[in-house]
Design an enzyme around this catalytic site. Structure first.
Site, PDB file in Angstrom:
ATOM      1  N   TYR A  58     -14.369   1.969  -3.640  1.00  0.00           N
ATOM      2  CA  TYR A  58     -12.594   2.606  -3.728  1.00  0.00           C
ATOM      3  C   TYR A  58     -12.272   3.272  -2.584  1.00  0.00           C
ATOM      4  O   TYR A  58     -10.999   2.980  -1.214  1.00  0.00           O
ATOM      5  CB  TYR A  58     -11.593   2.109  -4.348  1.00  0.00           C
TER       6      TYR A  58
ATOM      7  N   SER B 171      -3.868   5.799  -0.546  1.00  0.00           N
ATOM      8  CA  SER B 171      -3.787   6.087  -2.410  1.00  0.00           C
ATOM      9  C   SER B 171      -4.306   7.232  -2.511  1.00  0.00           C
ATOM     10  O   SER B 171      -4.509   7.828  -1.159  1.00  0.00           O
ATOM     11  CB  SER B 171      -5.352   5.309  -2.660  1.00  0.00           C
TER      12      SER B 171
ATOM     13  N   SER C 248       0.358 -10.983  -6.325  1.00  0.00           N
ATOM     14  CA  SER C 248       0.081  -9.407  -7.698  1.00  0.00           C
ATOM     15  C   SER C 248      -0.182  -7.953  -7.630  1.00  0.00           C
ATOM     16  O   SER C 248       0.677  -7.799  -6.334  1.00  0.00           O
ATOM     17  CB  SER C 248      -1.559 -10.075  -7.348  1.00  0.00           C
ATOM     18  N   GLY C 249       0.607  -7.632  -8.293  1.00  0.00           N
ATOM     19  CA  GLY C 249       0.889  -5.982  -8.616  1.00  0.00           C
ATOM     20  C   GLY C 249       1.776  -5.871  -7.388  1.00  0.00           C
ATOM     21  O   GLY C 249       3.024  -5.813  -7.260  1.00  0.00           O
TER      22      GLY C 249
ATOM     23  N   THR D 117       0.904  -8.512   2.509  1.00  0.00           N
ATOM     24  CA  THR D 117      -0.200  -9.078   2.062  1.00  0.00           C
ATOM     25  C   THR D 117      -1.170  -8.840   0.909  1.00  0.00           C
ATOM     26  O   THR D 117      -0.100  -7.775   0.249  1.00  0.00           O
ATOM     27  CB  THR D 117      -2.037  -8.449   3.241  1.00  0.00           C
ATOM     28  N   GLY D 118      -1.644  -9.349   0.185  1.00  0.00           N
ATOM     29  CA  GLY D 118      -1.656  -9.209  -1.761  1.00  0.00           C
ATOM     30  C   GLY D 118      -0.370  -9.336  -1.629  1.00  0.00           C
ATOM     31  O   GLY D 118      -0.539  -8.558  -2.578  1.00  0.00           O
ATOM     32  N   ALA D 119       0.361 -10.587  -1.673  1.00  0.00           N
ATOM     33  CA  ALA D 119       1.361 -10.907  -2.030  1.00  0.00           C
ATOM     34  C   ALA D 119       1.999 -11.041  -3.348  1.00  0.00           C
ATOM     35  O   ALA D 119       2.664 -10.977  -3.714  1.00  0.00           O
ATOM     36  CB  ALA D 119       2.387 -11.847  -0.493  1.00  0.00           C
TER      37      ALA D 119
ATOM     38  N   GLY E 115       1.975  -5.590  -3.850  1.00  0.00           N
ATOM     39  CA  GLY E 115       2.720  -6.707  -3.143  1.00  0.00           C
ATOM     40  C   GLY E 115       4.191  -7.608  -3.531  1.00  0.00           C
ATOM     41  O   GLY E 115       4.751  -8.594  -2.944  1.00  0.00           O
TER      42      GLY E 115
END
Length: 337
Positions: A159, A146, A21-22, A17-19, A24
Site C-alpha cells: 500500500y 496518503s 465506502s469510507g 470512484t470507490g463511492a 468515497g
C-alpha cells in the site's frame, strides 16, 4: 493556453470512484448536499443501487456505474455514462483503494500486483480518461494519496509503495498539463488515519486483527478537503493534522522515525480481540459489505485545524504550517540528542 477556472461545487458534475465506502461515500454525500451531481463508481453493485435510491429520494442527482478501476475499459465506461447522464463532468476523484497487512515476504506476489492494479493503475486510468474529457474544457482531477506516500510503515509495504507511486504520478500529470496550458487543476489529497472500513477490508496476514494507528479522523474530513479542491486549485492538501505531523517527522529526523517505527509500528496497527464485522473482511479481489465508518471501537476526530489552515490564502497557511513544523522539528532534535 487555458487558465484554470473551476466552477462552484453546486454547478459541477463530480465522478467519485470507490463511492460506496469510507472516504468515497463521505465525498459523494457531501457533494450532493452541496448541490453537485455525482457519478458514483464502485465494484459493489448492491451498495451502489442502495446509495442511488437513498440519495435520489433526498432530491440528489446521482448516476451509478459498477466498475473495477483496475480495468481500463471499465473506467472508460464511467466517462461514457457521465456524458449520457449529465452531459459530461467537471471533476474526477480517484479515490478507490485496497490494501494488505503483512510483511513483504508474507504477502503473495499476486496480492502485491492487485494492490498496484487498483491503487496505482486505477488512478492512472482515471487520470488519463479525465484528461481526455477535460482538456480544452477545464476542470479538476483529485487523487487520493496518503501520508504513507511520504513515509512507509511496517505491515503495509504494498500500500505504501502504491501511494508513493500515486504521488509521483500526480506530480508528473500536473507538470504535463501545466506545460500545455490545459486548464486542469491537479490536486493530491493526503489523508492520515481515517476511520473507514479499510482495516477490515484489507487482506490481513498478521496474527492479530488490523487497525489504523491513532489519531483517527472521520471520513468527512477527507470529504471536506476534496470538495474544497473541486472549486479551488490546490497542489496538495493534508487531511488531518496527525497525518501532517507524521509526514514532517521523517523529514526532520529520518533515522529516529525508523527506530520508532521498528519499535512500535506493528503493535499500533493491531487490535487484538476486535476484528470488526465478519461480513467486511478481505475485499482485495471481490467486494464485501461497505460502510462509511469502521465497525471497530475507536475514537475519531470530526475536524482538522491543519486542514482549515491549508484552505486559507497561501501566505497565511504557509506561515501557520511552518510554525507547527518548526516546533515539531525542535522537539524531535531534542529527543534525538
Amino acid at each position: 493556453m487555458m487558465r484554470i477556472s473551476l466552477k462552484p461545487v453546486s454547478e459541477q458534475v463530480i465522478v467519485v470512484t470507490g463511492a460506496t465506502s469510507g472516504n468515497g461515500l463521505a465525498i459523494t454525500e457531501r457533494a450532493v448536499r452541496q448541490g453537485a451531481a455525482v457519478v458514483a463508481v464502485a465494484r459493489n453493485a448492491d451498495a451502489l443501487e442502495a446509495l442511488r435510491v437513498r440519495l435520489t429520494a433526498e432530491g440528489a442527482r446521482v448516476a451509478i456505474c459498477v466498475a473495477d478501476v483496475s480495468d481500463m475499459v471499465a473506467v472508460e465506461r464511467v466517462a461514457t455514462l457521465a456524458l449520457e447522464a449529465f452531459g459530461g463532468f467537471d471533476t474526477w476523484v480517484n479515490n478507490a483503494g485496497i490494501g494488505t497487512y503483512g510483511t513483504l515476504e508474507q504477502v503473495p506476489i499476486g496480492d502485491h500486483r492487485r494492490v498496484f492494479d487498483v491503487n496505482y493503475f486505477g488512478t492512472l486510468y482515471g487520470s488519463l480518461v479525465a484528461v481526455r474529457h477535460l482538456r480544452g474544457r477545464g476542470g479538476a482531477i483529485i487523487n487520493i494519496g496518503s501520508i504513507l506516500g511520504d513515509r512507509a510503515i511496517l505491515q503495509q509495504g504494498p500500500y505504501c509503495a502504491t501511494k508513493h507511486a500515486v504521488q509521483a504520478l500526480t506530480d508528473t500529470l500536473r507538470m504535463e498539463l501545466e506545460r500545455e496550458g490545459a486548464g486542469i487543476s491537479v490536486t493530491l489529497v493526503k489523508p492520515g488515519a481515517i476511520d473507514t472500513p479499510f482495516p477490515e477490508h484489507a487482506r490481513n496476514y498478521m496474527d492479530k486483527p488490523a487497525r489504523l494507528p491513532p489519531p483517527l479522523y472521520t471520513p468527512e474530513v477527507v470529504a471536506d478537503a476534496v470538495l474544497f479542491a473541486c472549486a479551488h486549485p490546490k497542489r496538495t492538501l493534508y487531511a488531518g493534522g496527525g497525518g501532517l505531523l507524521s509526514s514532517i517527522l521523517p523529514q526532520a529526523a529520518p533515522r529516529l522515525a525508523d527506530v520508532i517505527m521498528e519499535a512500535v509500528g506493528t503493535r499500533v496497527q493491531q487490535k487484538p480481540g476486535d476484528a470488526g464485522a465478519p461480513s467486511r473482511q478481505d475485499n482485495l479481489f471481490e467486494p464485501r459489505d461497505d460502510a462509511l465508518r469502521g465497525s471497530q471501537r475507536v475514537h475519531a476526530r470530526r475536524t482538522s485545524i491543519a486542514l482549515q489552515l491549508q484552505k486559507l490564502p497561501q501566505p497565511v497557511a504557509a506561515a501557520g504550517l511552518l510554525g507547527a513544523a518548526m516546533v515539531l522539528g525542535r522537539l524531535v532534535r531534542r529527543r534525538g540528542r
